[in-house]
Design an enzyme around this catalytic site. Structure first.
Site, PDB file in Angstrom:
ATOM      1  N   TYR A 128       0.803  -1.225   0.000  1.00 48.53           N
ATOM      2  CA  TYR A 128       0.000   0.000   0.000  1.00 48.53           C
ATOM      3  C   TYR A 128       0.834   1.272   0.000  1.00 48.53           C
ATOM      4  O   TYR A 128       0.291   2.356  -0.156  1.00 48.53           O
ATOM      5  CB  TYR A 128      -0.986  -0.011   1.181  1.00 48.53           C
ATOM      6  N   LYS A 180       3.283 -14.806   3.060  1.00 47.59           N
ATOM      7  CA  LYS A 180       3.617 -15.495   1.802  1.00 47.59           C
ATOM      8  C   LYS A 180       5.133 -15.599   1.736  1.00 47.59           C
ATOM      9  O   LYS A 180       5.780 -15.257   0.730  1.00 47.59           O
ATOM     10  CB  LYS A 180       3.038 -14.699   0.617  1.00 47.59           C
ATOM     11  N   ASP A 214      -2.568 -18.254   0.843  1.00 47.98           N
ATOM     12  CA  ASP A 214      -3.491 -18.980  -0.043  1.00 47.98           C
ATOM     13  C   ASP A 214      -4.138 -20.148   0.686  1.00 47.98           C
ATOM     14  O   ASP A 214      -5.349 -20.380   0.588  1.00 47.98           O
ATOM     15  CB  ASP A 214      -2.793 -19.415  -1.340  1.00 47.98           C
ATOM     16  N   ASP A 238      -6.499  -6.814   3.863  1.00 44.80           N
ATOM     17  CA  ASP A 238      -7.600  -6.197   3.123  1.00 44.80           C
ATOM     18  C   ASP A 238      -8.456  -7.293   2.482  1.00 44.80           C
ATOM     19  O   ASP A 238      -9.693  -7.310   2.582  1.00 44.80           O
ATOM     20  CB  ASP A 238      -6.999  -5.269   2.045  1.00 44.80           C
ATOM     21  N   ASP A 242     -12.444  -8.975   3.854  1.00 43.03           N
ATOM     22  CA  ASP A 242     -13.676  -9.089   3.057  1.00 43.03           C
ATOM     23  C   ASP A 242     -14.134 -10.546   3.051  1.00 43.03           C
ATOM     24  O   ASP A 242     -15.332 -10.837   3.093  1.00 43.03           O
ATOM     25  CB  ASP A 242     -13.445  -8.623   1.618  1.00 43.03           C
TER      26      ASP A 242
END
Ligand code: NAI
Length: 343
Positions: A128, A180, A214, A238, A242
């Site tokens: 970001y 990750k 993942d 982020d 959701d």
């Protein structure tokens, strides 16, 4: 803390874009009916700020937040792939709002019951920072694109400590560090390393594990009950917030708090929902639950609990629900029903 005769607490109120003004009107009415001790300083940001003041984050808005150190914010629209930078991201940077707290809890039983997961998202770094640019190849000045992320050890430690302290304060049992580090060995590896270091200081008090993002996304669908708290970098947080909102019925039920050392800003996790803006059918619950988090923050937990309970009863017993929850109520009808419940 008592709510009687409490001194008024100034709050910067940013209605926002799209459905923002509709859900904010609901929140202001509900908080007044609840007797919340807030006084509002209305300010513009996002598209509304850009159109009226030529800046998506006008100086008056920043000055107001500097004064109040508390903001309730509606969603702000940001143009895709061009135009001005996200005013929400700028606000987080300006006020050092390093921790984004996003709880997801079942209120209306749906695909899953009894979900209760809190996601802590690092709010200032990672991808970001948006250090990105196009690369010319031959005649094409935009033939390729490049973006870099930044994670600092200090910020990774700060967000990890925040998550573990949150766990202790709120009696949470386990934190899953999401990363990750198998591919982004440096950027994500540094976050994992620092989070694990901090975790050691909480050994015996908070359990810890880590997951590659993942696999974590899939496990959240297959068996969300194995998760208690998720600790994520900015982009993964982020996305996964959701996703966990989806586990409890969608973006209409998903609150959030942006926390800094001195300033706190409360907002729903959803965007300005341009597809339903102006129709009067948006679900105000995410913003109302964010308002409940703001009440907790200022020590008005009794009022916060009353608000959460009334929301639950309106949705479940009265079955007054907006369209996103397969109901028929408009924003106004839901607001009226909720205020009647508070009565
Ligand atoms: P969105 O969250 O606005 O909408 C996604 C879907 O969820 C849409 O179908 C929308 O109708 C529905 N939805 C969202 N909130 C709802 C609510 N309260 N009640 C009922 N349905 C709801 O995401 P989208 O479309 O990707 O983004 C739209 C704009 O919002 C963009 O300009 C984006 O930059 C901005 N945005 C702003 C955020 C913020 O200010 N914190 C966060 C996310 C997006």
């Amino acid at each position: 803390m008592s709510t009687q005769n409490a001194a008024p607490i100034p709050v910067t109120l940013i209605p926002g874009d799209g459905i923002g003004p509709e859900i904010m009107e609901s929140a202001v009415e509900v908080l007044a009916a609840l007797g919340a001790p807030f006084v509002w300083d209305r300010q513009l940001a996002g598209l509304a700020g850009y159109e009226e003041k030529g800046d998506p984050l006008p100086e008056e808005t920043l000055a107001s937040i500097r004064r109040t150190r508390l903001a309730l914010k509606g969603p702000l629209s940001t143009p895709l792939a061009k135009g001005y930078r996200s005013a929400t991201v700028r606000m987080r940077e300006e006020f050092d709002l390093f921790a984004n707290v996003r709880p997801a809890r079942t209120i209306v039983p749906g695909r899953y019951e009894d979900i209760d997961i809190v996601l802590i998202r690092e709010n200032l770094e990672g991808f970001y920072v948006a250090h990105e640019h196009y690369i010319r190849i031959g005649d094409d000045p935009r033939a390729a694109a490049m973006s870099g992320g930044v994670n600092t050890r200090a910020e990774c430690r700060r967000i990890a400590r925040y998550a573990f302290e949150y766990a202790l304060r709120n009696n949470r049992k386990k934190i899953t560090i999401v990363h990750k580090a198998n591919v982004l060995k440096v950027l994500s590896g540094l976050f994992l390393e620092e989070a694990r270091n901090v975790a050691r200081q909480y050994e015996g008090r908070v359990q810890v594990e880590d997951r590659i993002v993942d696999a974590c996304a899939m496990q959240l669908v297959l068996n969300p009950y194995q998760f208690d708290m998720l600790l994520c970098t900015n982009l993964f947080g982020d996305i996964l917030s959701d996703q966990i909102a989806g586990l409890v019925g969608g973006l209409g039920l998903a609150p959030g708090a942006n926390m800094g050392e001195d300033v706190a800003m409360f907002e729903a996790i959803h965007g300005s929902a341009p597809d339903i803006a102006g129709k009067g059918i948006a679900n105000p619950v995410s913003l109302l639950l964010s308002s409940a988090m703001m009440l907790d923050h200022v020590g008005e937990s009794q009022l916060a609990d009353r608000l959460r309970k009334a929301i639950e009863l309106t949705l479940t017993v009265d079955q007054v629900r907006t369209m996103d929850l397969r109901g028929k109520a408009t924003t106004r009808e839901f607001t009226r029903a909720l205020i009647a419940r508070l009565g």
